[in-house]
Enzyme design. Structure first.
Site, mmCIF file in Angstrom:
data_model
loop_
_atom_site.group_PDB
_atom_site.id
_atom_site.type_symbol
_atom_site.label_atom_id
_atom_site.label_comp_id
_atom_site.label_asym_id
_atom_site.label_seq_id
_atom_site.Cartn_x
_atom_site.Cartn_y
_atom_site.Cartn_z
ATOM 1 N N ARG A 4 11.105 5.175 -8.391
ATOM 2 C CA ARG A 4 11.111 5.246 -6.916
ATOM 3 C C ARG A 4 12.541 5.478 -6.426
ATOM 4 O O ARG A 4 13.067 4.731 -5.606
ATOM 5 C CB ARG A 4 10.545 3.967 -6.315
ATOM 6 C CG ARG A 4 9.982 4.222 -4.924
ATOM 7 C CD ARG A 4 9.252 3.048 -4.354
ATOM 8 N NE ARG A 4 8.627 3.459 -3.118
ATOM 9 C CZ ARG A 4 7.411 3.111 -2.731
ATOM 10 N NH1 ARG A 4 6.689 2.331 -3.477
ATOM 11 N NH2 ARG A 4 6.922 3.524 -1.585
ATOM 12 N N CYS A 5 13.137 6.523 -6.967
ATOM 13 C CA CYS A 5 14.582 6.681 -6.828
ATOM 14 C C CYS A 5 14.922 8.133 -7.046
ATOM 15 O O CYS A 5 14.337 8.786 -7.888
ATOM 16 C CB CYS A 5 15.239 5.806 -7.896
ATOM 17 S SG CYS A 5 16.928 6.243 -8.287
ATOM 18 N N GLU A 38 11.374 6.589 -1.097
ATOM 19 C CA GLU A 38 12.232 5.776 -1.934
ATOM 20 C C GLU A 38 13.229 4.923 -1.171
ATOM 21 O O GLU A 38 13.769 3.958 -1.722
ATOM 22 C CB GLU A 38 12.951 6.677 -2.932
ATOM 23 C CG GLU A 38 11.978 7.093 -4.009
ATOM 24 C CD GLU A 38 12.256 8.444 -4.595
ATOM 25 O OE1 GLU A 38 13.194 9.105 -4.121
ATOM 26 O OE2 GLU A 38 11.545 8.848 -5.510
ATOM 27 N N GLN A 43 3.072 13.460 -12.533
ATOM 28 C CA GLN A 43 3.706 13.729 -11.242
ATOM 29 C C GLN A 43 4.247 15.158 -11.189
ATOM 30 O O GLN A 43 4.701 15.603 -10.147
ATOM 31 C CB GLN A 43 4.862 12.743 -11.007
ATOM 32 C CG GLN A 43 4.422 11.297 -10.922
ATOM 33 C CD GLN A 43 5.591 10.336 -10.803
ATOM 34 O OE1 GLN A 43 5.702 9.405 -11.579
ATOM 35 N NE2 GLN A 43 6.470 10.536 -9.819
#
Lengths: 294, 171, 783
Positions: free
Chosen positions: C367-368, C737, C220
């Site tokens: 996802r934060c 998110e 990522q």
């Protein structure tokens, strides 16, 4: 992930398979659906030197009714049982159980007999076949024999099959009268092994009382179990709310669950009671409609 | 072992170790990398293909078991440069994000529509329950299968073929 | 339904995705699809023990096995100075164990062979002699004075990693002293794992002839990976090319540099051939970095009318064997101090202590945006505890305490400056759409009949888009992001960005931003990300930062192009630059709308007809350092029914009303929300990675670490309000998110609401059926 290297054999007859089993003994494994075996081989928990693939043996395919029994060949897949509309009237537990197993592609490969022989206590077919009072037909060098399901499961992942015997079919008695069944299962997620499961099979006599009752317990002990006390309390009784209440409370008495990530033993016992009650209420309603219609 | 397999209509002959899983045979020997691998436990369905018309998880079938049989993978869905209605429906309904589950989802959806040309939402969700998607939350996958079902039954006109070859979407 | 990519003025439209044509054909190129000539395969041997000294490793049988080219141990890496590597949180992590192992599944040895199967075969032949050591699993026990010290490499002989605090302790204490109402609640956010469908992996290809390393990796953050690799390996950074090909989901799992990558690089350096390492799912769940595992206690001081006064939070953060969080350097607990949420507290004080245990390292932001999920869950949960204690409706309590629209920009008691928001509007829309009043009536009727139904609300505030650079850095690199736009002579555009999407649809949304700014259609713009040799430097895609940072860079870069284009347009229109206007599609002469040139004309002229004194060509690069974070928000409502007999919870309805500022592509935003809700649902109801007392991981694969299928997942409903970010170039805020941050509290609040008549105030996630059943049983409820 890859299995260990193995010798691959693909016999086309039962005799040939038994000869291979006899030759290689515990170094060999039978591959039917492979939906439990192959993952175990990928993890190298199972590492057979010889893999005997029985998928090419035509004698193991299909089912037929004979001598008051339905003989289900060993290569019958879960999906076959799920979709066999012609079996739904007399053997309703088959499709009701099959649809709870894993997921559609796994049901297309996995077999009923393979699941029984694998003897996972959480297997769905174990509980169902207990409820149906099935026999497993096994064949060895000396010929074939029938093992009653109550004598089939010995321990977790262990059956009374001899080293060189092949399970060739499972026999399910044909019911004498109107029949209804339910398979009750709670999962942590769709396709998971059961937290607890209950297979209930009831045949109604002409007198409006239960003539045959089979109740199999899944995932609540080292092997699939029979709710014998509950069955005894059910036979000969009308399916009243009172009977159902009494019977459902007896079901947990024959269970032997353990505490684990899926829940406590107490929880699983209570689930069995709730399942029994719900299953029998639904069965009572269904049979009443059926008998009423006839 | 020598095996003969027909994949997406094309015959192949190959030498495989018996322990080779069908998924790896497709990916590494035939270089059909659309079939993905996402788990060790037959849980995820990224490797789902059709074997003799039946949906299977190709990570849990040996390549030797496909000997003499027919395999259909995602690469076999498109015909003569025309996307399969499921492929165009997945595109139109935004039924994919990272795309890793998509080949398996398409194959599972394909198998469903073969058997049930007009499935309900519940039937679709049940039929796809062997395939994990971590991105879409399934809402748009369900919509795409329903759209494909309408396209295949002729209710909705096929509009994507031209667009597809030009790499554009459609309304 | 998607619109065509040829739409003009594409901003805000549901343009069909440009990445899809290859992905629906099975023609994506994920890392395992990279197959190079002479490529070898790596298999890692992992520890069966959670804590043990390594007495010896015998690799002789493995070395003699068929096809084996190389066997590596920690000692071998130590001789290459590669035994340890920095984590993104400023700690260090063993690449392969030297001396002792600190968690089950830790990397101990590695085999490189001609085929994957041979590598696995040989790995089985490696014999490691372990001396088991006492295991520390419980983070509270890890802090006890007599606890065994796990990290022998650290100077401080303690399992305590850091103490971090935010807010005003004194003012908070004062408000608590005089408060008429105080509620307190312990809340655990379980240990979870991002588990993207594609596990991690890489192909390391060192070419001795060019002295160049090419690393194909599921990343990522490819630029950060390149810099870390340069730091670790000593290879010159310009001789390292990191390529992050199509990425099969990330969710924070693919931000860190994992030991497997370094081992593959070391093997390729030694052998001079490409080496592939593809993680198994078990390796992914059991060893790549987990998320959360926060043990939190929150207290709220309030007035009797429900007005909140102060918030006090204490947290123990279990990081496992290495602090491998991917948090910005100055923020060991990430952005957790956003914990005052959407409410106007007078004061707050937050403390977090990090702890080592014998578990897999972490914790990443799943996802934060760096611990905002823990924070949001905590405040939304505890607000409900307060509502219950006061006998107030949870919606009413929230409306009474929201930061008002006119208070923005709002300075929070822990120092954040919220950019914009309209919390009341969002919640009121959600209440209206779900039919809140009717649902409460239905609930009352059901309660009278003994049925269990619950309604849960979560009105969260997110904090995303790190930078700004003066506050945030990762391993010293400031958290800006970048875009580079190049016009080709025929008016087509290639744009490259420093972020790396993993399903978010950048190839479409960034094309939309650039096309909107330049009067093109998205079809005219090709987006490329993930190749460090071609893309400008950037920090990557996580923490919902791509749109706030790279999205801003893309817009400003396009405007930079437009400035030059205006000069060329003036030349073409034969007027002065001041007489040229831009209407969104073309340049024209002020007052003479008929006389215009398109961007396509300008691009052609940039290569064929340059005005005197102007540099030829039309391209620009922009490094965007955002002035502040953005603060998306939302109001989520869950409706659940509980089966009294089994304890199973059924989510009957779930409505998510999000406000992520201006929307680039509503179809993609809805898709992001659906996906995040599904992950939040799984966290609330099925996910945890427990360990037994010996440190054995009890959920190391997808048989026990549960990921929901289509049959488990509710049908999601979505809606939106739009409160643009005042400081972002296109007023966008980021959304990926929000649904994962905001939804867990809504689910849990709904279940607790259903059980509140029995005095239940809290249930820890994951809410398995047995937990609900146990509570019902305690209160004598059964079927």
């Amino acid at each position: 992930m890859f299995p260990n290297a193995f010798q691959y054999e693909a016999p086309t007859s039962v005799d040939e398979a038994i000869r291979l089993l006899t030759e290689y003994g515990y170094d060999s494994k039978i591959l039917a659906g492979g939906q439990s075996l192959l993952p175990m081989m990928k993890f190298r928990i199972a590492a057979p030197a010889v893999l005997i693939d029985v998928n090419g043996i035509d004698d193991l395919k299909g089912w037929r009714e004979e001598n008051g029994k339905l003989r289900i060949g060993a290569l019958t897949r879960h999906a076959d049982a799920e979709h066999a509309t012609e079996l739904r009237d007399r053997y309703p537990l088959l499709s009701r159980t099959a649809r709870w197993i894993a997921d559609p592609p796994i049901r297309n490969r996995g077999t009923i007999c393979g699941s029984l022989v694998h003897a996972d206590p959480g297997s769905d077919w174990g509980a169902a076949m207990i409820a149906l009072r099935a026999d497993v037909e096994v064949q060895g060098l000396e010929g074939s024999r029938l093992i009653p399901i109550d004598e089939f499961f010995v321990d977790t992942f262990a059956t009374s099959l001899e080293e060189n015997e092949l399970a060739v079919a499972v026999h399910v008695p044909t019911p004498n009268g109107p029949v209804a069944a339910r398979y009750m299962k709670l999962e942590r997620k769709a396709g998971d092994f059961a937290i607890a499961a209950l297979a209930v099979h009831v045949v109604m006599g002409k007198d409006g009382r239960v003539s045959e009752a089979g109740i199999g317990i899944g995932a609540c002990g080292p092997i699939p179990l029979r709710a014998a006390k509950a069955e005894a309390a059910l036979v000969g009784q009308p399916l009243t709310e009172e009977t159902i209440s009494t019977v459902s409370k007896l079901v947990p008495e024959d269970a032997d669950p353990a505490d684990d990530l899926r829940g406590s033993a107490d929880y699983k016992r209570d689930l069995l009671r709730v399942f029994a009650k719900r299953a029998l209420l639904e069965i009572a309603e269904e049979l009443q409609e059926r008998v009423g219609a006839e | 072992m020598n095996i003969r397999v027909t994949v997406n209509g094309r015959p192949y002959e190959a030498d495989v170790e018996p322990r080779t899983l069908l998924a790896y045979f497709l990916r590494e020997q035939l270089k059909l990398t659309g079939t993905h691998i996402g788990c060790d436990t037959t849980s995820c369905g990224a490797c789902t293909v059709l074997l003799d018309g039946k949906l299977v998880k190709s990570c849990t079938v040996l390549a030797v078991q496909a000997d003499g049989r027919e395999v259909l993978t995602v690469e076999g869905l498109e015909k003569n440069g025309q996307l399969h209605p499921l492929q165009s429906a997945f595109w139109e309904e935004h039924a994919l994000q990272c795309g890793y589950c998509t080949p398996g989802m398409l194959m599972a959806s394909y198998a469903l529509l073969q058997e049930n040309p007009a499935p309900t939402e519940e039937e679709i969700r049940e039929a796809l329950s062997g395939n994990i998607c971590r991105c879409t939350g399934y809402v748009n996958i369900v919509k795409a299968v329903q759209l494909a079902a309408r396209k295949m039954s002729g209710e909705t006109q096929e509009t994507l073929e031209v667009a597809a070859t030009h790499g554009t979407s459609t309304d | 339904m998607a619109l065509r990519q040829t739409e003009m003025r594409p901003m805000g439209k549901p343009i069909g995705r440009k990445e899809d044509p290859r992905l629906i054909r099975g023609k994506g190129r994920y890392v395992d699809d990279v197959m190079l000539p002479n490529m070898l395969y790596l298999c890692i041997v992992r520890s069966p023990y959670a804590h043990a000294r390594i007495r010896s490793i015998d690799t002789s049988a493995a070395l003699a096995a068929p096809g084996v080219k190389l066997v590596l141990t920690g000692e071998d890496l130590a001789s290459m100075n590669l035994a340890w590597m920095p984590t993104l949180a400023g700690d260090q992590q063993m690449v392969m164990a030297t001396g002792k192992v600190l968690f089950q599944y830790q990397e101990v040895a590695a085999v490189v062979a001609e085929t994957r199967a041979q590598a696995e075969d040989a790995a089985q032949l490696i014999e490691v002699d372990y001396e088991p050591l006492p295991v520390v699993v419980d983070p509270f026990k890890a802090l006890a004075p007599d606890a065994p010290v796990l990290r022998e490499d650290k100077e401080e002989k303690s399992n305590h990693i850091f103490h971090w605090e935010a807010g005003d302790r004194e003012e908070t204490e004062t408000l608590f002293r005089d408060a008429p109402v105080i509620v307190s609640q312990k809340v655990r956010f379980p240990r979870v794992h991002p588990s993207p469908l594609e596990p991690c992996g890489c192909v390391a290809d060192y070419d001795p002839a060019k002295s160049k390393l090419t690393l194909y990796v599921t990343s990522q953050a490819p630029h950060v990976h390149r810099t870390v690799l340069a730091m670790v390996s000593g290879l010159p950074e310009h001789q390292i090319q990191v390529i992050s090909p199509d990425v099969g989901g990330g969710f924070g799992n693919k931000v860190p540099v994992y030991p497997g990558y370094v081992i593959a690089v070391a093997a390729s350096l030694k052998l001079g051939t490409p080496v592939k390492w593809i993680e198994t799912r078990t390796e992914n769940v059991a060893s790549s970095h987990f998320a959360r595992d926060y043990h939190m206690t929150a207290e709220i001081a309030a007035r009797e009318d429900g007005k909140v006064l102060a918030l006090r939070v204490k947290t123990i953060a279990d990081h496992g064997a290495f602090d491998a969080a991917a948090d910005p350097s100055k923020f060991p607990a990430g952005l957790f101090s956003i914990v005052s949420g959407s409410y106007d507290f007078k004061a707050a004080f937050v403390e977090v202590d990090g702890v080592y245990t014998n578990k897999a390292p972490g914790g990443v932001a799943y996802r934060c945006s760096f611990r905002v999920t823990e924070a949001s869950y905590l405040i939304e949960r505890v607000m409900d505890v307060l509502a219950q204690r006061l006998g107030m409706d949870p919606a009413e309590l929230r409306l009474r305490n929201f930061i008002r629209k006119d208070q923005f920009p709002y300075k929070s008691p822990t120092g954040w400056v919220y950019d914009s928001g309209d919390y009341e509007k969002t919640l009121k829309l959600a209440l209206d759409r779900i039919g809140y009043e009717e649902l409460r009536k239905e609930q009352a009727e059901k309660r009278a009949r003994g049925e269990l139904m619950g309604i849960g609300i979560s009105t969260f505030t997110e904090v995303v888009g790190a930078g700004p650079a003066h506050l945030f850095d990762i391993v010293g690199i400031k958290m800006f992001d970048s875009a580079q736009i190049r016009f080709h002579p025929t008016g087509k555009v290639i744009a490259r960005l420093g972020v790396r999407h993993q399903g978010q649809g950048h190839e479409t949304t960034f094309a939309q931003i650039i096309a909107e700014e330049l009067g093109l259609s998205a079809d005219d713009v090709l987006i490329e990300e993930g190749d460090t040799d071609t893309a400008p430097y950037g920090l990557g895609t996580y923490a919902s930062r791509s749109t706030p940072t790279a999205g801003g860079a893309a817009a400003l870069c396009a405007r930079r192009i437009r400035e030059k284009a205006r000069k060329i347009a003036a030349h073409l229109l034969e007027v002065s630059e001041d007489d040229v206007t831009w209407d969104g599609i073309a340049f024209s002469v002020k007052g003479l709308p008929g006389r215009s040139v398109s961007m396509k004309d300008v691009a052609f002229a940039a290569y064929t007809n340059i005005p005197e004194g102007l540099e030829p060509g039309l391209e620009a690069t922009y490094y965007y350092n955002p002035p502040n974070l953005t603060f998306p928000h939302g109001a989520y409502i869950a409706v659940v029914d509980i089966d009294k007999g089994t304890g199973a919870v059924k989510v009957r309805r779930f409505l998510a009303v999000d406000d992520c500022g201006n929307v680039i592509n509503p179809m993609i935003v809805d898709g992001q929300v659906h996906g995040g809700l599904t992950e939040g649902f799984a966290i609330a109801f099925m996910q945890d990675i427990p360990y037994d007392a010996d440190g054995n991981c009890l959920a190391p694969n997808w048989m026990d670490y549960l990921v929901p299928t289509s049959a488990d997942t509710p049908h999601w409903e979505t809606d939106r309000t739009v409160t643009p970010s005042p400081h972002h170039p296109i007023g966008a805020k980021g959304v990926g998110e929000s649904p994962n941050v905001g939804s867990p509290a809504a689910f849990v609040n709904a279940v607790v609401d259903a059980l509140s008549p029995f005095g239940v105030e809290h249930i820890d996630m994951p809410i398995f059926p047995w937990k609900v059943w146990s509570i019902l049983r305690e209160h004598g409820i059964s079927e």
